[in-house]
Design an enzyme around this catalytic site. Structure first.
Site, PDB file in Angstrom:
ATOM      1  N   HIS A   1      65.867 -17.056  -7.693  1.00  0.00           N
ATOM      2  CA  HIS A   1      64.478 -16.638  -7.552  1.00  0.00           C
ATOM      3  C   HIS A   1      63.402 -17.157  -8.384  1.00  0.00           C
ATOM      4  CE1 HIS A   1      61.517 -15.072  -5.249  1.00  0.00           C
ATOM      5  NE2 HIS A   1      62.264 -15.062  -4.383  1.00  0.00           N
TER       6      HIS A   1
ATOM      7  N   GLU B   1      61.506 -22.761  -1.138  1.00  0.00           N
ATOM      8  CA  GLU B   1      59.937 -21.922  -1.182  1.00  0.00           C
ATOM      9  C   GLU B   1      59.343 -22.956  -2.172  1.00  0.00           C
ATOM     10  OE1 GLU B   1      61.469 -17.379   0.259  1.00  0.00           O
ATOM     11  OE2 GLU B   1      61.209 -18.126  -2.298  1.00  0.00           O
TER      12      GLU B   1
HETATM   13  O1  LIG Z   1      61.832 -13.927  -0.811  1.00  0.00           O
HETATM   14  C1  LIG Z   1      61.318 -14.296   0.051  1.00  0.00           C
HETATM   15  C2  LIG Z   1      60.165 -15.585  -0.036  1.00  0.00           C
HETATM   16  O2  LIG Z   1      59.636 -15.279  -1.037  1.00  0.00           O
HETATM   17  C3  LIG Z   1      59.265 -15.411   0.891  1.00  0.00           C
HETATM   18  O3  LIG Z   1      58.583 -14.025   0.791  1.00  0.00           O
HETATM   19  P1  LIG Z   1      57.301 -14.024   1.813  1.00  0.00           P
HETATM   20  O4  LIG Z   1      58.217 -14.659   2.802  1.00  0.00           O
HETATM   21  O5  LIG Z   1      56.462 -12.786   2.048  1.00  0.00           O
HETATM   22  O6  LIG Z   1      55.935 -15.289   1.693  1.00  0.00           O
END
Ligand SMILES: O=C[C@H](O)COP(=O)(O)O
Length: 269
Positions: free
Chosen positions: A135, A179
């Site tokens: 992550h 992401e």
């Molecule tokens: O782990 C979750 C992701 O990093 C996305 O977070 P978010 O949906 O709050 O932007």
């Protein structure tokens, strides 16, 4: 994964080449159900029921579990939640079996004298089937690098945990999450076109560097400000196979809407 809003960020291709890093952010998920016939085309994604450690209390998680237990979820979407370690047992005891559980991290090898760490064996013992590695918050804040993440993923896979990340000998139990860091927790979601372009590039990388079969079968999920309003348009894109959801996963009914956006995938197919 770093880039400015509006610019495409190609997720750590050099890292992918060395170990395989994909990236996720905090919490997790949903995925296609294993019995869904061919391939990644059946939607799957990831959702986090409580963020990285800082989100969730016993009470708030009880409420979220109750919402998930009563939600109507698409049959052919695998749903996985990733609570912080200390709440995994509570979730495991109260959540319907139809939803699987992930941890947000695990140690690089067999358990032992590594104070403060949690081993893959312990996760399995407590009922986890998944773990997240690589992550962006673990990378940027804790300082984990591709090599370290690769070791973790390799060991978790050797213990038959399914992994969202790298160092892959078999791709069967891998999900890749894209992401853009500027989209995480900011409310600035990538456009469907931006996300599709990166997902297609990741799939093309898999095709060239691993195999066409792996490229076709591996689920590539999008994360970063996914919510009940923007999920449908993202889900329609060919190479978006699911979502890694943070903030919106803290609201059970909204999370169910995101899970059920899998229907958009079927319509688009
Ligand atoms: O782990 C979750 C992701 O990093 C996305 O977070 P978010 O949906 O709050 O932007």
């Amino acid at each position: 994964m770093a880039s400015a809003p509006g610019k495409l960020a190609y997720p750590q291709f050099s890292g992918l080449r060395r170990t395989c890093a994909c990236v996720s952010n905090t919490h997790p998920l949903f995925l296609r159900r294993a019995d869904a016939a061919a391939s990644r085309r059946s939607f799957g994604g990831i959702f986090a029921m409580a963020g990285t450690g800082k989100n969730g209390t016993k009470d708030s998680i009880s409420k979220l579990v109750a919402d998930l237990n009563s939600a109507t979820l698409e049959n052919d979407v695998d749903v996985v939640v990733a609570p912080p370690f200390i709440y995994i047992d509570q979730v495991k005891r109260s959540l319907v079996d139809r939803i699987e559980i992930s941890a947000q991290n695990s140690w690089i090898g067999k358990g032992g004298a590594f104070t403060g760490e949690i081993s893959a064996e312990q996760l399995i013992d407590i009922g986890c089937k998944w773990v997240i590695h690589g992550h962006s918050e673990r990378r940027h804040i804790i300082g984990e690098d591709d090599q370290f993440i690769g070791k973790k993923a390799a060991y978790a896979l050797s213990q038959n945990l399914k992994v969202i990340a790298y160092n892959v000998s078999s791709w069967t139990n891998i999900v890749i999450a894209y992401e853009p860091v500027w989209a995480i927790g900011t409310g600035k979601v990538a456009t469907p076109e931006q996300a599709q372009e990166v997902h297609a590039a990741v799939r093309d990388w898999l095709k060239k560097n691993v195999s066409a079969e792996v490229a076709s079968e591996t689920r590539i999920i999008y994360g970063g400000s996914v919510n009940g309003s923007n999920c449908a348009d993202l889900a329609k894109k060919e190479d978006i196979d699911g979502f890694l959801v943070g903030g919106a996963s803290l609201k059970g009914p909204e999370f169910a809407v995101i899970v059920n956006s899998a229907t958009e995938k079927k319509v688009a197919a």
